[in-house]
Write a protein that holds these residues in place. Structure first.
Motif, mmCIF file in Angstrom:
data_model
loop_
_atom_site.group_PDB
_atom_site.id
_atom_site.type_symbol
_atom_site.label_atom_id
_atom_site.label_comp_id
_atom_site.label_asym_id
_atom_site.label_seq_id
_atom_site.Cartn_x
_atom_site.Cartn_y
_atom_site.Cartn_z
ATOM 1 N N ALA A 1 28.638 -46.399 44.536
ATOM 2 C CA ALA A 1 29.068 -46.592 45.912
ATOM 3 C C ALA A 1 29.989 -45.440 46.298
ATOM 4 O O ALA A 1 30.634 -44.839 45.431
ATOM 5 C CB ALA A 1 29.796 -47.922 46.051
ATOM 6 N N MET A 2 30.048 -45.162 47.585
ATOM 7 C CA MET A 2 30.856 -44.056 48.078
ATOM 8 C C MET A 2 31.757 -44.539 49.197
ATOM 9 O O MET A 2 31.423 -45.473 49.929
ATOM 10 C CB MET A 2 29.958 -42.934 48.595
ATOM 11 C CG MET A 2 29.080 -42.291 47.548
ATOM 12 S SD MET A 2 30.036 -41.396 46.308
ATOM 13 C CE MET A 2 30.782 -40.105 47.326
ATOM 14 N N GLY A 3 32.875 -43.855 49.326
ATOM 15 C CA GLY A 3 33.796 -44.213 50.395
ATOM 16 C C GLY A 3 34.385 -42.981 51.045
ATOM 17 O O GLY A 3 34.447 -41.913 50.447
ATOM 18 N N TRP A 4 34.767 -43.167 52.304
ATOM 19 C CA TRP A 4 35.566 -42.177 53.010
ATOM 20 C C TRP A 4 36.933 -42.815 53.269
ATOM 21 O O TRP A 4 37.011 -43.953 53.742
ATOM 22 C CB TRP A 4 34.929 -41.784 54.334
ATOM 23 C CG TRP A 4 33.810 -40.807 54.216
ATOM 24 C CD1 TRP A 4 32.478 -41.092 54.197
ATOM 25 C CD2 TRP A 4 33.911 -39.381 54.104
ATOM 26 N NE1 TRP A 4 31.759 -39.937 54.064
ATOM 27 C CE2 TRP A 4 32.612 -38.871 54.012
ATOM 28 C CE3 TRP A 4 34.986 -38.493 54.066
ATOM 29 C CZ2 TRP A 4 32.344 -37.507 53.889
ATOM 30 C CZ3 TRP A 4 34.734 -37.146 53.940
ATOM 31 C CH2 TRP A 4 33.425 -36.662 53.856
ATOM 32 N N THR B 1 27.150 -48.801 49.843
ATOM 33 C CA THR B 1 26.667 -49.130 48.514
ATOM 34 C C THR B 1 25.720 -48.051 47.994
ATOM 35 O O THR B 1 25.299 -47.159 48.722
ATOM 36 C CB THR B 1 25.942 -50.478 48.531
ATOM 37 O OG1 THR B 1 24.904 -50.427 49.521
ATOM 38 C CG2 THR B 1 26.898 -51.615 48.836
ATOM 39 N N TRP B 2 25.356 -48.164 46.735
ATOM 40 C CA TRP B 2 24.588 -47.116 46.076
ATOM 41 C C TRP B 2 23.236 -46.868 46.707
ATOM 42 O O TRP B 2 22.745 -45.746 46.705
ATOM 43 C CB TRP B 2 24.430 -47.432 44.588
ATOM 44 C CG TRP B 2 23.589 -48.637 44.288
ATOM 45 C CD1 TRP B 2 23.846 -49.936 44.640
ATOM 46 C CD2 TRP B 2 22.351 -48.668 43.575
ATOM 47 N NE1 TRP B 2 22.871 -50.756 44.184
ATOM 48 C CE2 TRP B 2 21.934 -50.024 43.520
ATOM 49 C CE3 TRP B 2 21.575 -47.693 42.960
ATOM 50 C CZ2 TRP B 2 20.759 -50.409 42.882
ATOM 51 C CZ3 TRP B 2 20.410 -48.082 42.323
ATOM 52 C CH2 TRP B 2 20.008 -49.435 42.296
ATOM 53 N N THR B 3 22.629 -47.892 47.283
ATOM 54 C CA THR B 3 21.340 -47.714 47.941
ATOM 55 C C THR B 3 21.492 -47.365 49.417
ATOM 56 O O THR B 3 20.510 -47.002 50.074
ATOM 57 C CB THR B 3 20.505 -48.994 47.852
ATOM 58 O OG1 THR B 3 21.221 -50.042 48.537
ATOM 59 C CG2 THR B 3 20.261 -49.385 46.406
ATOM 60 N N GLY B 4 22.702 -47.518 49.924
ATOM 61 C CA GLY B 4 22.901 -47.328 51.354
ATOM 62 C C GLY B 4 22.594 -48.567 52.164
ATOM 63 O O GLY B 4 22.662 -48.549 53.391
ATOM 64 N N SER C 1 32.802 -44.262 43.788
ATOM 65 C CA SER C 1 33.239 -45.468 43.091
ATOM 66 C C SER C 1 32.757 -45.490 41.652
ATOM 67 O O SER C 1 31.819 -44.793 41.282
ATOM 68 C CB SER C 1 32.686 -46.688 43.825
ATOM 69 O OG SER C 1 32.945 -47.866 43.091
ATOM 70 N N GLY C 2 33.384 -46.316 40.857
ATOM 71 C CA GLY C 2 32.934 -46.498 39.489
ATOM 72 C C GLY C 2 31.728 -47.414 39.379
ATOM 73 O O GLY C 2 31.142 -47.526 38.315
ATOM 74 N N GLY C 3 31.351 -48.069 40.471
ATOM 75 C CA GLY C 3 30.231 -48.993 40.435
ATOM 76 C C GLY C 3 29.282 -48.813 41.591
ATOM 77 O O GLY C 3 29.451 -47.931 42.428
ATOM 78 N N ARG C 4 28.307 -49.654 41.643
ATOM 79 C CA ARG C 4 27.258 -49.550 42.664
ATOM 80 C C ARG C 4 27.651 -50.186 43.985
ATOM 81 O O ARG C 4 27.070 -49.885 45.030
ATOM 82 C CB ARG C 4 25.972 -50.184 42.153
ATOM 83 C CG ARG C 4 25.413 -49.457 40.950
ATOM 84 C CD ARG C 4 24.071 -50.024 40.515
ATOM 85 N NE ARG C 4 23.471 -49.208 39.458
ATOM 86 C CZ ARG C 4 22.248 -49.396 38.993
ATOM 87 N NH1 ARG C 4 21.490 -50.360 39.481
ATOM 88 N NH2 ARG C 4 21.780 -48.613 38.041
ATOM 89 N N TYR C 5 28.630 -51.098 43.935
ATOM 90 C CA TYR C 5 29.035 -51.808 45.141
ATOM 91 C C TYR C 5 30.473 -51.424 45.472
ATOM 92 O O TYR C 5 31.330 -51.382 44.596
ATOM 93 C CB TYR C 5 28.876 -53.311 44.949
ATOM 94 C CG TYR C 5 27.428 -53.660 44.678
ATOM 95 C CD1 TYR C 5 26.953 -53.785 43.381
ATOM 96 C CD2 TYR C 5 26.526 -53.784 45.733
ATOM 97 C CE1 TYR C 5 25.620 -54.060 43.132
ATOM 98 C CE2 TYR C 5 25.187 -54.058 45.491
ATOM 99 C CZ TYR C 5 24.741 -54.185 44.188
ATOM 100 O OH TYR C 5 23.417 -54.432 43.941
#
Length: 123
Positions: free
Chosen positions: A32-35, A51-54, A98-102
């Protein structure tokens, strides 16, 4: 993983900017990514996450309807489109992996951080 944020600048209120975050040295596709943003004298806060899939996104209340987060896993990039910018959006913006997918709303959940890009919105 190294993250490189870009796209910041000076814009008038009501204008738009597109922030990009490019990764090297690893893949973002399973994270997962964040701004986040940090204004002078304030704590760093989450702005948007994906999330990882968007498939699922999050926005803090103050940017809902104005900002859009997206990702391209094939290109290893994450983008934040910012419209109808306000002076209170002025801050240094950081992308983080992130360290995870969510995604999590907690800064501590993000393992890798970009160097930040400055967004200044003039009134």
């Amino acid at each position: 993983v190294q993250l490189q944020a870009s796209g910041g600048g000076l814009v008038q209120a009501g204008g738009s900017l597109r922030l990009s975050c490019a990764a090297s040295g690893g893949t973002l596709s399973s994270r997962a990514m964040g701004w986040f943003r940090q204004a002078p004298g304030k704590e760093r806060e989450i702005v948007a996450a994906i999330t990882w899939t968007g498939g699922t996104t999050y926005y803090t209340d103050s940017v809902k309807g104005r900002f859009t987060i997206s990702r391209d896993n094939a290109k290893n990039t994450v983008t934040l489109h910012m419209n109808s910018l306000k002076p209170e959006d002025t801050a240094v913006y950081y992308c983080a992996a992130s360290g995870g997918r969510y995604y999590s709303l907690a800064l501590e959940s993000y393992d890798y951080w970009g160097q930040g890009t400055l967004v200044t919105v003039s009134s």
